[in-house]
Design a protein around this motif. Sequence first.
Motif, PDB file in Angstrom:
ATOM      1  N   VAL A 150       0.836  -1.203   0.000  1.00 36.42           N
ATOM      2  CA  VAL A 150       0.000   0.000   0.000  1.00 36.42           C
ATOM      3  C   VAL A 150       0.873   1.257   0.000  1.00 36.42           C
ATOM      4  CG1 VAL A 150      -1.686   1.315   1.346  1.00 36.42           C
ATOM      5  CG2 VAL A 150      -1.922  -1.173   1.139  1.00 36.42           C
ATOM      6  N   SER A 151       1.913   1.273   0.815  1.00 37.43           N
ATOM      7  CA  SER A 151       2.744   2.491   0.883  1.00 37.43           C
ATOM      8  C   SER A 151       3.423   2.772  -0.455  1.00 37.43           C
ATOM      9  CB  SER A 151       3.780   2.389   2.004  1.00 37.43           C
ATOM     10  OG  SER A 151       4.679   1.318   1.782  1.00 37.43           O
ATOM     11  N   LEU A 196       8.568   9.541   0.666  1.00 39.08           N
ATOM     12  CA  LEU A 196       9.010   8.345   1.371  1.00 39.08           C
ATOM     13  C   LEU A 196       7.841   7.389   1.578  1.00 39.08           C
ATOM     14  CD1 LEU A 196      11.643   7.586   2.862  1.00 39.08           C
ATOM     15  CD2 LEU A 196      10.771   8.828   4.842  1.00 39.08           C
ATOM     16  N   GLY A 197       7.970   6.164   1.122  1.00 40.27           N
ATOM     17  CA  GLY A 197       6.976   5.135   1.430  1.00 40.27           C
ATOM     18  C   GLY A 197       7.369   4.448   2.730  1.00 40.27           C
ATOM     19  N   ALA A 198       6.487   4.522   3.735  1.00 42.98           N
ATOM     20  CA  ALA A 198       6.854   4.042   5.068  1.00 42.98           C
ATOM     21  C   ALA A 198       5.747   3.167   5.658  1.00 42.98           C
ATOM     22  CB  ALA A 198       7.144   5.229   5.988  1.00 42.98           C
ATOM     23  N   PRO A 199       5.848   1.847   5.501  1.00 44.39           N
ATOM     24  CA  PRO A 199       4.864   0.959   6.119  1.00 44.39           C
ATOM     25  C   PRO A 199       5.162   0.759   7.602  1.00 44.39           C
ATOM     26  CG  PRO A 199       6.522  -0.333   4.971  1.00 44.39           C
ATOM     27  CD  PRO A 199       6.867   1.119   4.718  1.00 44.39           C
ATOM     28  N   VAL A 205       2.290   6.725   4.525  1.00 46.62           N
ATOM     29  CA  VAL A 205       2.266   5.756   5.629  1.00 46.62           C
ATOM     30  C   VAL A 205       1.173   4.719   5.384  1.00 46.62           C
ATOM     31  CG1 VAL A 205       1.634   5.538   8.074  1.00 46.62           C
ATOM     32  CG2 VAL A 205       3.167   7.376   7.353  1.00 46.62           C
ATOM     33  N   SER A 206       1.458   3.464   5.681  1.00 52.48           N
ATOM     34  CA  SER A 206       0.378   2.464   5.693  1.00 52.48           C
ATOM     35  C   SER A 206       0.501   1.639   6.967  1.00 52.48           C
ATOM     36  CB  SER A 206       0.434   1.579   4.453  1.00 52.48           C
ATOM     37  OG  SER A 206       1.711   1.021   4.306  1.00 52.48           O
ATOM     38  N   ARG A 207      -0.660   1.446   7.605  1.00 44.37           N
ATOM     39  CA  ARG A 207      -0.675   0.718   8.878  1.00 44.37           C
ATOM     40  C   ARG A 207      -1.819  -0.295   8.871  1.00 44.37           C
ATOM     41  NH1 ARG A 207       0.624   6.394  11.805  1.00 44.37           N
ATOM     42  NH2 ARG A 207      -1.107   7.013  10.489  1.00 44.37           N
ATOM     43  N   GLY A 208      -1.550  -1.445   9.484  1.00 36.04           N
ATOM     44  CA  GLY A 208      -2.570  -2.481   9.541  1.00 36.04           C
ATOM     45  C   GLY A 208      -3.737  -2.103  10.414  1.00 36.04           C
TER      46      GLY A 208
END
Length: 202
Positions: free
Chosen positions: A16-17, A89-92, A136-139
């Motif tokens: 996703v990020s 910045l892609g930050a999972p 940002v991607s978070r569960g």
Amino acid sequence: MKLLHIDSSVLGPHSVSRQVSAAIVDRLRQAASGLEVTYRDLTLTPLAHLSGPHLAAAQGAAPEAALQQDLAAGQAVLDEFLAADIVVLGAPMYNFTIPSQLKAWIDRILVSGKTFKYGPQGVQGLAGNKRVIVAVSRGGYYGPGTPTAIGEHLETYLRWVFGFIGVANPEFISADGIGVGPEHRERAVAGALKAASSLNAA
Ligand SMILES: Cc1cc2nc3c(=O)[nH]c(=O)nc-3n(C[C@H](O)[C@H](O)[C@H](O)COP(=O)(O)O)c2cc1C
């Protein structure tokens, strides 16, 4: 204008990020002609974790041959960062914070005398002339006031890191609840992509 685009998710095309960071870059490309984009995938070309020999080399010790290539890679990422006007910045979120690949990158860009310095007034950031946008991607959900908020060490950490080097207002576009269920995921991704498409050029 130079844009540095960095991804750190290990999930490749399912990430996703990565999807959101790419949408941010697309939007900025459309908004400003002549953007020069450099892409770095921290999972395809990971940086080594800092070690004693790295720190000794930074103090002027002659590095072993085996370390020289890695030191050159570290210098290259620092130069890329310093040269960028915009950083996307892609930050999972992995285990409540950033992936270790991204931490290894941060360890190479937080360099005394390059991106910050200490003086009579305390720390002074030297990288304040950049725009930083984080996808940002978070569960799960970690909103203010929720019982899980105390477990959020991704956005809080990155805000601190970029503030430390002088980037006062990093921008965040978040897709949250990705692991909660398909509807949550769909809604979160759509919301993040919409936010990306509405970003200001400047
Ligand atoms: C190794 C691993 C650890 C994770 N840890 C967390 C976590 O601590 N909290 C959370 O909310 N989600 C967690 N997740 C879910 C991810 O944050 C979520 O899938 C997100 O979309 C990952 O971003 P990506 O799709 O760009 O990789 C984890 C996922 C993985 C693969």
